[in-house]
Motif scaffolding. Structure first.
Motif, PDB file in Angstrom:
ATOM      1  N   VAL A  10       0.862  -1.185   0.000  1.00 50.15           N
ATOM      2  CA  VAL A  10       0.000   0.000   0.000  1.00 50.15           C
ATOM      3  C   VAL A  10       0.892   1.226   0.000  1.00 50.15           C
ATOM      4  O   VAL A  10       1.628   1.480   0.955  1.00 50.15           O
ATOM      5  N   ASP A  11       0.846   1.979  -1.095  1.00 48.58           N
ATOM      6  CA  ASP A  11       1.656   3.195  -1.235  1.00 48.58           C
ATOM      7  C   ASP A  11       0.958   4.099  -2.240  1.00 48.58           C
ATOM      8  O   ASP A  11       0.597   3.644  -3.328  1.00 48.58           O
ATOM      9  N   ASP A  12       0.764   5.359  -1.886  1.00 45.77           N
ATOM     10  CA  ASP A  12       0.079   6.277  -2.800  1.00 45.77           C
ATOM     11  C   ASP A  12       0.990   6.818  -3.896  1.00 45.77           C
ATOM     12  O   ASP A  12       0.523   7.452  -4.829  1.00 45.77           O
ATOM     13  N   ASP A  13       2.284   6.543  -3.814  1.00 47.86           N
ATOM     14  CA  ASP A  13       3.233   6.913  -4.868  1.00 47.86           C
ATOM     15  C   ASP A  13       3.287   5.745  -5.848  1.00 47.86           C
ATOM     16  O   ASP A  13       3.840   4.680  -5.531  1.00 47.86           O
ATOM     17  N   ALA A  14       2.700   5.933  -7.031  1.00 46.05           N
ATOM     18  CA  ALA A  14       2.570   4.840  -7.997  1.00 46.05           C
ATOM     19  C   ALA A  14       3.916   4.222  -8.371  1.00 46.05           C
ATOM     20  O   ALA A  14       4.036   2.994  -8.435  1.00 46.05           O
ATOM     21  N   MET A  20       8.128  -1.612  -5.615  1.00 48.15           N
ATOM     22  CA  MET A  20       8.092  -2.539  -4.489  1.00 48.15           C
ATOM     23  C   MET A  20       7.439  -3.860  -4.894  1.00 48.15           C
ATOM     24  O   MET A  20       7.940  -4.933  -4.556  1.00 48.15           O
ATOM     25  N   VAL A  21       6.340  -3.794  -5.626  1.00 46.27           N
ATOM     26  CA  VAL A  21       5.681  -5.021  -6.103  1.00 46.27           C
ATOM     27  C   VAL A  21       6.643  -5.805  -6.979  1.00 46.27           C
ATOM     28  O   VAL A  21       6.794  -7.026  -6.827  1.00 46.27           O
ATOM     29  N   ASP A  22       7.328  -5.130  -7.894  1.00 44.82           N
ATOM     30  CA  ASP A  22       8.292  -5.801  -8.779  1.00 44.82           C
ATOM     31  C   ASP A  22       9.425  -6.446  -7.985  1.00 44.82           C
ATOM     32  O   ASP A  22       9.828  -7.576  -8.280  1.00 44.82           O
ATOM     33  N   LEU A  23       9.938  -5.736  -6.983  1.00 44.45           N
ATOM     34  CA  LEU A  23      11.022  -6.263  -6.155  1.00 44.45           C
ATOM     35  C   LEU A  23      10.562  -7.513  -5.404  1.00 44.45           C
ATOM     36  O   LEU A  23      11.258  -8.536  -5.383  1.00 44.45           O
ATOM     37  N   ILE A  24       9.391  -7.463  -4.824  1.00 47.46           N
ATOM     38  CA  ILE A  24       8.862  -8.603  -4.065  1.00 47.46           C
ATOM     39  C   ILE A  24       8.669  -9.800  -4.988  1.00 47.46           C
ATOM     40  O   ILE A  24       9.003 -10.939  -4.643  1.00 47.46           O
ATOM     41  N   MET A  25       8.161  -9.549  -6.178  1.00 48.47           N
ATOM     42  CA  MET A  25       7.959 -10.638  -7.130  1.00 48.47           C
ATOM     43  C   MET A  25       9.302 -11.207  -7.603  1.00 48.47           C
ATOM     44  O   MET A  25       9.431 -12.420  -7.772  1.00 48.47           O
ATOM     45  N   ALA A  26      10.301 -10.352  -7.771  1.00 50.43           N
ATOM     46  CA  ALA A  26      11.628 -10.825  -8.150  1.00 50.43           C
ATOM     47  C   ALA A  26      12.248 -11.696  -7.057  1.00 50.43           C
ATOM     48  O   ALA A  26      13.088 -12.554  -7.333  1.00 50.43           O
ATOM     49  N   MET A  27      11.811 -11.499  -5.815  1.00 46.56           N
ATOM     50  CA  MET A  27      12.283 -12.313  -4.688  1.00 46.56           C
ATOM     51  C   MET A  27      11.568 -13.662  -4.613  1.00 46.56           C
ATOM     52  O   MET A  27      11.873 -14.480  -3.763  1.00 46.56           O
ATOM     53  N   PHE A  34      -1.796  -1.531  -3.907  1.00 50.80           N
ATOM     54  CA  PHE A  34      -2.991  -0.724  -3.651  1.00 50.80           C
ATOM     55  C   PHE A  34      -2.568   0.735  -3.554  1.00 50.80           C
ATOM     56  O   PHE A  34      -1.589   1.050  -2.874  1.00 50.80           O
ATOM     57  N   PRO A  35      -3.330   1.654  -4.178  1.00 52.47           N
ATOM     58  CA  PRO A  35      -2.945   3.063  -4.201  1.00 52.47           C
ATOM     59  C   PRO A  35      -3.255   3.845  -2.930  1.00 52.47           C
ATOM     60  O   PRO A  35      -2.841   4.981  -2.788  1.00 52.47           O
ATOM     61  N   SER A  36      -4.003   3.218  -2.001  1.00 57.43           N
ATOM     62  CA  SER A  36      -4.349   3.911  -0.759  1.00 57.43           C
ATOM     63  C   SER A  36      -4.749   2.889   0.298  1.00 57.43           C
ATOM     64  O   SER A  36      -5.093   1.744  -0.017  1.00 57.43           O
ATOM     65  N   ALA A  37      -4.731   3.338   1.544  1.00 56.37           N
ATOM     66  CA  ALA A  37      -5.170   2.485   2.644  1.00 56.37           C
ATOM     67  C   ALA A  37      -6.642   2.120   2.473  1.00 56.37           C
ATOM     68  O   ALA A  37      -7.035   0.975   2.684  1.00 56.37           O
ATOM     69  N   GLY A  38      -7.458   3.102   2.071  1.00 53.58           N
ATOM     70  CA  GLY A  38      -8.879   2.851   1.859  1.00 53.58           C
ATOM     71  C   GLY A  38      -9.129   1.823   0.767  1.00 53.58           C
ATOM     72  O   GLY A  38     -10.013   0.976   0.902  1.00 53.58           O
ATOM     73  N   ALA A  39      -8.341   1.898  -0.307  1.00 56.93           N
ATOM     74  CA  ALA A  39      -8.490   0.922  -1.392  1.00 56.93           C
ATOM     75  C   ALA A  39      -8.167  -0.481  -0.900  1.00 56.93           C
ATOM     76  O   ALA A  39      -8.846  -1.453  -1.261  1.00 56.93           O
ATOM     77  N   PHE A  40      -7.156  -0.595  -0.050  1.00 52.69           N
ATOM     78  CA  PHE A  40      -6.804  -1.904   0.500  1.00 52.69           C
ATOM     79  C   PHE A  40      -7.899  -2.420   1.424  1.00 52.69           C
ATOM     80  O   PHE A  40      -8.352  -3.557   1.296  1.00 52.69           O
ATOM     81  N   LEU A  41      -8.337  -1.583   2.357  1.00 56.70           N
ATOM     82  CA  LEU A  41      -9.366  -2.012   3.315  1.00 56.70           C
ATOM     83  C   LEU A  41     -10.676  -2.384   2.622  1.00 56.70           C
ATOM     84  O   LEU A  41     -11.396  -3.273   3.077  1.00 56.70           O
ATOM     85  N   MET A  56       4.362   4.899   5.352  1.00 58.46           N
ATOM     86  CA  MET A  56       3.903   5.666   6.513  1.00 58.46           C
ATOM     87  C   MET A  56       3.111   6.892   6.110  1.00 58.46           C
ATOM     88  O   MET A  56       2.048   7.158   6.636  1.00 58.46           O
ATOM     89  N   ARG A  57       3.662   7.665   5.196  1.00 54.40           N
ATOM     90  CA  ARG A  57       3.038   8.944   4.807  1.00 54.40           C
ATOM     91  C   ARG A  57       2.294   8.788   3.499  1.00 54.40           C
ATOM     92  O   ARG A  57       2.894   8.670   2.433  1.00 54.40           O
ATOM     93  N   MET A  58       0.973   8.784   3.603  1.00 47.32           N
ATOM     94  CA  MET A  58       0.122   8.719   2.418  1.00 47.32           C
ATOM     95  C   MET A  58      -0.994   9.736   2.572  1.00 47.32           C
ATOM     96  O   MET A  58      -1.370  10.084   3.690  1.00 47.32           O
ATOM     97  N   ALA A  59      -1.510  10.193   1.446  1.00 48.39           N
ATOM     98  CA  ALA A  59      -2.658  11.092   1.476  1.00 48.39           C
ATOM     99  C   ALA A  59      -3.836  10.328   2.064  1.00 48.39           C
ATOM    100  O   ALA A  59      -3.970   9.128   1.869  1.00 48.39           O
ATOM    101  N   GLY A  60      -4.663  11.012   2.806  1.00 44.85           N
ATOM    102  CA  GLY A  60      -5.802  10.343   3.431  1.00 44.85           C
ATOM    103  C   GLY A  60      -5.369   9.642   4.703  1.00 44.85           C
ATOM    104  O   GLY A  60      -5.008  10.284   5.683  1.00 44.85           O
ATOM    105  N   MET A  61      -5.340   8.338   4.678  1.00 46.17           N
ATOM    106  CA  MET A  61      -5.001   7.536   5.853  1.00 46.17           C
ATOM    107  C   MET A  61      -3.521   7.135   5.814  1.00 46.17           C
ATOM    108  O   MET A  61      -3.051   6.574   4.833  1.00 46.17           O
ATOM    109  N   SER A  62      -2.809   7.408   6.897  1.00 48.25           N
ATOM    110  CA  SER A  62      -1.387   7.043   6.977  1.00 48.25           C
ATOM    111  C   SER A  62      -1.232   5.542   7.162  1.00 48.25           C
ATOM    112  O   SER A  62      -2.180   4.833   7.516  1.00 48.25           O
ATOM    113  N   GLY A  63      -0.019   5.064   6.968  1.00 48.42           N
ATOM    114  CA  GLY A  63       0.272   3.660   7.202  1.00 48.42           C
ATOM    115  C   GLY A  63       0.031   3.262   8.646  1.00 48.42           C
ATOM    116  O   GLY A  63      -0.474   2.173   8.935  1.00 48.42           O
ATOM    117  N   LEU A  64       0.367   4.153   9.566  1.00 45.61           N
ATOM    118  CA  LEU A  64       0.156   3.872  10.982  1.00 45.61           C
ATOM    119  C   LEU A  64      -1.338   3.771  11.297  1.00 45.61           C
ATOM    120  O   LEU A  64      -1.769   2.849  12.004  1.00 45.61           O
TER     121      LEU A  64
END
Length: 122
Positions: A10-14, A20-27, A34-41, A56-64
Motif C-alpha cells: 500500500v503506497d500512494d506513490d505509484a 516494491m511489487v516488482d522487487l517482491i515478485m523478483a524475490m 494498492f494506491p491507498s489504505a482505503g483501497a486496500f481495506l 507511513m506517509r500517504m494522502a488520506g489515511m497514513s500507514g500507521l
C-alpha cells in the motif's frame, strides 16, 4: 520460500508501489499493490493477503492509521511499515500496535527479504 498468498503493498506513490511489487515478485513472492489504505481495506483481497507492506506517509489515511484500523478489526496481519522519514517515536507507536518491522525508504532489498522471511515464518 515463496508466499502462496499475496503480499499487499500500500503506497500512494505509484512508481514506489510498482517498484516494491516488482522487487517482491523478483524475490519469488506474490504481491499486489494498492494506491491507498482505503483501497486496500475496501478490497476483496484484504482477507486474502499474508502480510502487509505500507508506506507511513500517504494522502488520506497514513500507514500507521491503517495498522490501527486493521488491529481494531481484530485481524492479525504481519506488517512492515516503510518511510522516507524515520523517527524513533513513530517506530515505538508502530511497535505498540504490532508492527514488526519499520524500514527506511528506499528499502535495502536484503533487509526487506529478511523481514519478509521472518514474517512469513511465524
Amino acid at each position: 520460500m515463496p508466499a502462496f498468498l499475496p503480499i499487499a503493498v500500500v503506497d500512494d506513490d505509484a512508481s514506489a508501489r510498482v517498484a516494491m511489487v516488482d522487487l517482491i515478485m523478483a524475490m519469488g513472492f506474490t504481491a499486489i499493490g494498492f494506491p491507498s489504505a482505503g483501497a486496500f481495506l475496501g478490497s476483496d483481497q484484504f482477507i486474502h493477503v499474508c502480510c502487509l507492506i505500507a508506506d507511513m506517509r500517504m494522502a488520506g489515511m497514513s500507514g500507521l492509521e491503517l495498522c490501527r484500523r486493521i488491529a481494531a478489526s481484530g485481524r492479525t496481519l504481519p506488517t512492515i511499515l516503510i518511510t522516507a522519514y524515520p523517527d524513533h517515536a513513530t517506530r515505538m507507536l508502530a511497535q505498540e500496535i504490532g508492527v514488526r518491522f519499520y524500514l527506511t525508504k528506499p528499502c535495502n532489498p536484503d533487509e526487506l527479504l529478511q523481514a519478509l522471511r521472518s514474517l512469513l515464518a511465524d
